[in-house]
Scaffold this active site. Structure first.
Site, PDB file in Angstrom:
ATOM      1  N   CYS A 344      -4.669   6.504   2.891  1.00 55.77           N
ATOM      2  CA  CYS A 344      -5.180   7.845   2.578  1.00 55.77           C
ATOM      3  C   CYS A 344      -5.533   8.689   3.813  1.00 55.77           C
ATOM      4  O   CYS A 344      -5.078   9.838   3.903  1.00 55.77           O
ATOM      5  CB  CYS A 344      -6.373   7.768   1.639  1.00 55.77           C
ATOM      6  N   ARG A 373      -5.548  -6.151   4.821  1.00 55.95           N
ATOM      7  CA  ARG A 373      -6.968  -6.257   4.489  1.00 55.95           C
ATOM      8  C   ARG A 373      -7.411  -7.682   4.693  1.00 55.95           C
ATOM      9  O   ARG A 373      -6.706  -8.619   4.309  1.00 55.95           O
ATOM     10  CB  ARG A 373      -7.221  -5.871   3.021  1.00 55.95           C
ATOM     11  N   GLN A 391       1.805  -0.944  -0.553  1.00 55.12           N
ATOM     12  CA  GLN A 391       1.524  -0.216  -1.784  1.00 55.12           C
ATOM     13  C   GLN A 391       2.624   0.789  -2.062  1.00 55.12           C
ATOM     14  O   GLN A 391       3.225   1.316  -1.138  1.00 55.12           O
ATOM     15  CB  GLN A 391       0.212   0.575  -1.641  1.00 55.12           C
ATOM     16  N   ASP A 393       2.200   3.796  -2.596  1.00 56.35           N
ATOM     17  CA  ASP A 393       1.040   4.671  -2.526  1.00 56.35           C
ATOM     18  C   ASP A 393       1.453   6.130  -2.599  1.00 56.35           C
ATOM     19  O   ASP A 393       2.569   6.495  -2.218  1.00 56.35           O
ATOM     20  CB  ASP A 393       0.308   4.403  -1.202  1.00 56.35           C
ATOM     21  N   HIS A 395      -0.439  10.357  -2.627  1.00 53.71           N
ATOM     22  CA  HIS A 395      -1.594  11.244  -2.745  1.00 53.71           C
ATOM     23  C   HIS A 395      -1.108  12.617  -3.140  1.00 53.71           C
ATOM     24  O   HIS A 395      -0.143  13.111  -2.560  1.00 53.71           O
ATOM     25  CB  HIS A 395      -2.363  11.294  -1.422  1.00 53.71           C
ATOM     26  N   LYS A 475     -11.930   7.912 -12.246  1.00 54.82           N
ATOM     27  CA  LYS A 475     -10.589   7.334 -12.121  1.00 54.82           C
ATOM     28  C   LYS A 475     -10.045   6.804 -13.440  1.00 54.82           C
ATOM     29  O   LYS A 475     -10.787   6.506 -14.364  1.00 54.82           O
ATOM     30  CB  LYS A 475     -10.593   6.217 -11.084  1.00 54.82           C
ATOM     31  N   HIS A 521      -5.567  10.059  -5.565  1.00 55.23           N
ATOM     32  CA  HIS A 521      -4.964   8.809  -5.064  1.00 55.23           C
ATOM     33  C   HIS A 521      -4.254   8.172  -6.245  1.00 55.23           C
ATOM     34  O   HIS A 521      -4.859   8.017  -7.300  1.00 55.23           O
ATOM     35  CB  HIS A 521      -6.032   7.808  -4.610  1.00 55.23           C
TER      36      HIS A 521
HETATM   37 ZN   LIG Z   1      -5.582   6.757  -1.337  1.00 55.58          ZN
END
Ligand SMILES: [Zn+2]
Ligand SMILES: [Zn+2]
Length: 648
Positions: A344, A373, A391, A393, A395, A475, A521
């Site tokens: 992010c 992580r 991910q 991922d 945004h 969320k 996100h």
């Molecule tokens: Zn994010």
């Protein structure tokens, strides 16, 4: 004493003497209810039938038909019954704690000699004897010093320590199952005979430190599972057996997909077969993203701590970050970096390049973002829970008034993807505002409303997780249920009012002034690694043809067929099918068995007849029968199945 009024679930209220117990209430209603009753709920609290009620209250009496309460009590009573059984068989054993967990319970014991798997059967037998005795369950509240003296006299130091840890104003409750006594908050069943004797099983023995502290004594933990009826126990045991067969770690070996080794804990060495699944899935997601109006970016792995300080990760997330210190040439001090645990903040850096206007929004930015992580080694699980992962991922930078529409578009996008990947339905969990949060109530009202109405417009009624939203926004979580009934939370869609502020993202509005965009996100699969693990277990390794790493193996029956094998493989490959030759000097049955274990969906056997007729003998995974087909016909059929669902 003054009368009190108890209100029942049907809305009727009746007066009772203060101090009445639910057991007496049940008896007043009917003899049969009094026998069947297992506990009560009083003003929302799970309540023992023997506990007095002193003031007006809402009351519901439970029987075994109330699954939630029944499961909890059965498992909890079994923990006591197991501890009693163990002490009856081995009187020198000390008891510690025995909580209820998902599907069952455990109890930790201190005993010099280790329990053996054979002991479990002996303990189970003793437990059934205790159940058959129908021993009454009694409870009393004790003075603290009396309780401490009692356990000191009995040589049970763990219980003394437990009492010391209970806050001074909390009453100490004792429970008896027959003559056997334990310190416990309750509630419990009326007597041991209310536990169904045929619906539990002791599962395993493990080591566990007292209070989870590796400097303290190592105890022996016995796990059990229990349900309200034997059919439910059987279904659970079948599910476990099925899950073991589908375990992606086992299938990963058999299908030669990946391996992991000590030098890189929680990191995956993908083998060619596994990497083929990965790249097929990634290619598919990339096409979906493009069609979904996303721009794809790629951002650095190693990022200076200053960015993580600005984003708040350094403060809130540092224990999960891999820190990298570098001695830069000529630098006065060491540069401290972190491997990115999330993408992010980097996406905001890309967004912040150049001025953005309201016309640029929504801006949908995606990355196959590789993250690292630091997960504790005990939490690692195959490729499902790892330290290095990627991910899918994304945004979405948008205006407040675009949250609802973007959420609706996202749900539609995710629905198509899950469907393509074989999951026809999913559940949605909605987490709303937590106690500690950033942003005004007004903006939370709008964002929660936007997520809810977009979800409902998609025909889905979300389950509420009250107060479980992040501090930066509400969320949605998307949960898939697999073939054996297990839930997997994969997709997320999170509103964030905070990060754009922290990292100073802006856009110029129609009014010519600067505004903050909202950040959404979102991820569909979650991580490729975990999702591939789920796919392997969902399909028990028999992946949809387009994802199968080796789609066809062409195996020779006689060495004279080798040339033809090469031609068949070439023809399949020319049609876009992943094909391999197996011309080893082995019996055809051996080859078939080996490739079946490797979950190859189609095995073609060719011998003299096939060479002559330009045919192949087709054996599909899981089918006993074979069929002889002209090669061209087969290629036509397979190339349809080999095409990814979005390109058919
Ligand atoms: Zn994010
Ligand atoms: Zn208890």
């Amino acid at each position: 004493m003054a009368p009190i009024s108890l209100t029942f679930p049907d809305g009727n209220a009746r007066d009772y003497e203060a101090g009445i117990t639910p057991a007496a209430v049940a008896e007043g209603i009917s003899k049969s209810l009094s026998k069947k009753a297992i506990s009560a709920t009083v003003n929302g609290q799970h309540w023992d039938l023997a506990w007095p009620i002193d003031a007006d209250a809402q009351i519901a009496i439970h029987t075994m038909a109330d699954e939630e309460q029944a499961n909890e009590l059965v498992r909890h009573d079994l923990a006591h019954i197991m501890a009693r059984a163990v002490q009856e068989i081995w009187p020198d054993t000390q008891v510690t704690i025995g909580p209820v967990i998902k599907d069952g319970w455990y109890y930790d014991f201190d005993r010099a000699e280790p329990f053996t798997p054979e002991d479990l059967g002996v303990i189970e037998k003793k437990m059934r004897e205790i159940i058959n005795k129908r021993d009454p369950v009694r409870t009393e509240v004790w003075e603290r010093d009396v309780a401490i003296q009692y356990y000191k006299d009995r040589g049970e130091p763990y219980k003394v320590e437990l009492i010391d840890a209970i806050p001074g104003d909390e009453p100490l409750r004792m429970y008896w199952h027959g003559d056997w006594q334990d310190l416990c908050r309750g509630p419990h069943l009326q007597h041991t005979g209310q536990v169904p004797g045929d619906a539990f099983k002791l599962m395993s023995i493990a080591g566990a430190y007292w209070r989870g502290d590796s400097d303290r004594a190592m105890l022996q933990r016995i796990y059990g599972v229990a349900f309200t009826g034997k059919e439910k126990l059987r279904a659970h045991l079948n599910m476990l057996e099925e899950a073991a067969k589908r375990d992606h770690r086992k299938l990963g070996r058999e299908m030669d997909l990946f391996h992991m080794q000590e030098e890189a804990p929680g990191q995956i060495f993908w083998h060619p077969n596994g990497w083929t699944i990965y790249t097929e899935l990634q290619d598919y997601m990339r096409r979906k993203q493009r069609k979904g109006g996303y721009v794809e970016v790629n951002t650095p792995q190693v990022v200076d701590r200053r960015l993580w300080e600005a984003s708040g990760h350094w403060e809130k997330y540092q224990e999960h970050m891999f820190i990298v210190e570098v001695d830069e040439d000529h630098a006065r001090e060491k540069a401290v970096n972190a491997l990115k645990p999330m993408n992010c903040p980097c996406h905001v850096q890309v967004y912040n390049q150049g001025l953005k206007s309201y016309r640029d929004l929504p801006l949908r930015m995606a990355e196959f973002g590789s993250c690292n992580r630091y997960e504790p080694s005990g939490a690692l699980h195959g490729i499902m829970r790892v330290r290095g992962f990627t991910q899918d991922d994304g945004h979405i930078f948008c205006r407040e008034d675009q949250i609802e529409e973007e959420t609706a578009i996202y749900i539609d996008y995710l629905t198509q993807i899950y469907k393509d990947l074989g999951f026809e339905s999913f559940r949605v969990k909605f987490s709303d505002r937590p106690e500690a949060r950033a942003g005004s109530d007004e903006i939370w009202d709008k964002a929660e409303e936007a997520l809810l109405s977009a979800t409902r417009a998609a025909g889905i009624e979300p389950e509420l997780n009250p107060g479980e939203g992040a501090f930066y926004g509400p969320k949605l979580e998307f949960v898939l249920t697999d073939a054996i009934g297990r839930d997997w939370q994969c997709g997320t869609h999170q509103v964030d009012f905070v990060l754009p502020e922290r990292l100073d993202a802006t856009y110029i509005g129609a009014d010519g002034a600067k505004h903050r965009p909202v950040m959404l996100h979102r991820a569909c699969l979650g991580s490729f690694e975990r999702f591939i693990g789920i796919l392997i277990e969902e399909h028990a390794g028999k992946l949809p043809f387009w994802l199968a790493p080796r789609q066809v193996v062409v195996a020779s029956i006689i060495s004279d067929a080798d040339d033809y094998v090469t031609k068949v493989v070439a023809a399949l490959r020319a049609a876009g099918i992943r094909a391999e030759a197996d011309i080893r000097n082995e019996k055809i049955n051996y080859k078939v068995r080996e490739h079946s274990v490797g979950k190859v969906p189609v095995i073609l056997a060719v011998g003299a007849r096939e060479v002559e007729e330009r045919t192949v003998t087709v054996r599909r995974l899981g089918q006993k029968q074979t069929s002889v087909q002209p090669l061209d016909d087969l290629i036509g059929e397979l190339s349809h199945d080999a095409t990814p669902p979005d390109q058919r």
